[in-house]
Design an enzyme around this catalytic site. Sequence first.
Site, short mmCIF file in Angstrom:
data_model
loop_
_atom_site.label_atom_id
_atom_site.label_comp_id
_atom_site.label_asym_id
_atom_site.label_seq_id
_atom_site.Cartn_x
_atom_site.Cartn_y
_atom_site.Cartn_z
N SER A 270 0.78 -1.07 -0.15
CA SER A 270 -0.02 -0.09 0.05
C SER A 270 0.91 1.19 -0.14
O SER A 270 0.52 2.30 -0.70
CB SER A 270 -0.75 0.15 1.34
N HIS A 300 -1.65 -8.75 2.33
CA HIS A 300 -1.28 -7.58 2.82
C HIS A 300 -2.23 -7.21 3.80
O HIS A 300 -2.33 -7.80 5.04
CB HIS A 300 -1.46 -6.46 1.74
N HIS A 346 7.44 -12.25 9.48
CA HIS A 346 7.28 -11.06 9.03
C HIS A 346 8.33 -10.90 7.69
O HIS A 346 9.65 -11.46 8.09
CB HIS A 346 7.49 -10.05 10.05
N ARG A 355 4.46 -3.28 17.19
CA ARG A 355 3.10 -2.92 17.20
C ARG A 355 2.15 -4.00 18.06
O ARG A 355 1.18 -3.41 18.71
CB ARG A 355 2.74 -2.69 15.85
N ASP A 403 -0.76 -8.18 13.16
CA ASP A 403 -1.92 -9.08 12.75
C ASP A 403 -2.44 -10.10 13.99
O ASP A 403 -3.50 -10.49 14.01
CB ASP A 403 -1.69 -9.67 11.53
#
Length: 463
Positions: A270, A300, A346, A355, A403
């Site tokens: 993105s 994504h 990742h 995060r 996620d």
Amino acid sequence: MLLAARAAARPAFRTLSQAHSVRYASGKSLSETIAEIVPERQELAKKIRTEYGQKSLGEIKVENVMGGMRGLKVMIWDPSVLDANEGIRFWGKSIPECQKVLPAAKDGEEMLPESMLWFLMTGKVPSREQTDDLIADLAERSTIPAYAEKIIDSFPKTLHPMTQFVSAVAALNHDSKFAKAYSAGMKKSEYWKTTLEDSLDLIAKSFTVAARIYNNVYLDGASKIPALDKSRDLSWNFANQIGFGDKKGFIEIIRLYNALHTDHEGGNVSAHTTHLVGSALSDPYLSYSAALAGLAGPLHGLANQEALKFVLSIKDAIGGDATHDQVKEQLWKILNSGRVVPGYGHAVLRKPDPRFDALRDFGNRNKDVAEDPVFQLVDKLFKVAPGVLTEHGKTKNPFPNVDAASGSLLYHYGLTQFEFYTVTFGTSRAIGALSALVHDRIIGLPIERPKSVSMESIVQMFK
């Protein structure tokens, strides 16, 4: 004659500081703050081009070409840098550092997306007053025009929310200040100014667009949407417009979620798409609508819902109160069957995603979340999965990414429509991607045009 005619026809755009000079009386506006750093950023870009232009950043191997250019240093992205061992840093600050210094809402504790926006745009931590002024400015920009409302309301409920989001954002380019100024004739050195204006408009409106899509798809339609409260921040209005205005915990997690997901350097789909399409001097609406189309891909932006589905499947299989040993046994069953563990691993990181750490900390700090069996499973997986994946030996990074936790927190507060999760990701990523696009225009980056090769030509090179 032609240039004179263009100059005469050129629309008179007011900058953010001109339009809101009274409101920003307490301090410098966002555009004024950016204008201060423009000379130094441009000078740094000139220095890099002239002094380091012929220096090598590394060797390109065939495996890089065949592997999606992973790890190649091939683009400028100023607001954030992702380090494999340290995680993401925004203008040099880690997430915990940002949480300490970026202002929160007056009724909350989590750093605001608006304060993160100011920071990403300028590299400077905003004051409380500057954050409040930016909140007020974005609130004024957050109303979407009637034509956009009609477009959104015309979509069938069965059309995926992300497809609706892509289309609505693209349609908003009808009002692009950059496109109009470019058409009328504009100095290259001034591209950033109307890019900033479009970006702020789009960021503010994206939350309203997302809320309207949610109401049309999952609730009783746009006619039931609560009015925007211009005295509130974007996250509060978004939560209120989708029916969660009475849930302080949800509002707080939306604030944190949107602040954390803003930027993750430039190579992800993105972010890179915004940069690539923007390099053609497409306006921010077209650039970011293309980015949203990339965000909609399963590899994504859809990853958080896949991770949550996985956690729920674990819960169905062994129960929410399963022991660590039971979780470990279930993970081995999954891996031995040839399946993967969503939310772990990742492309860049080689440690737990900061995060994820921030979201897990939020859950543990809030008793209602900490006692939720779904979140407890997320916590148990964090304690068990890295060891199992390390022993399994097929995962380069056995640690959780963002996620692994994000979906479970949205789910806890009642946002259970999985297909909408990526839309929420989209409102956040606009903040980082468009901040970088403004910086692209500040330093005058050219159109992106890498050289491609065919597989046959690669074979010929090494015969």
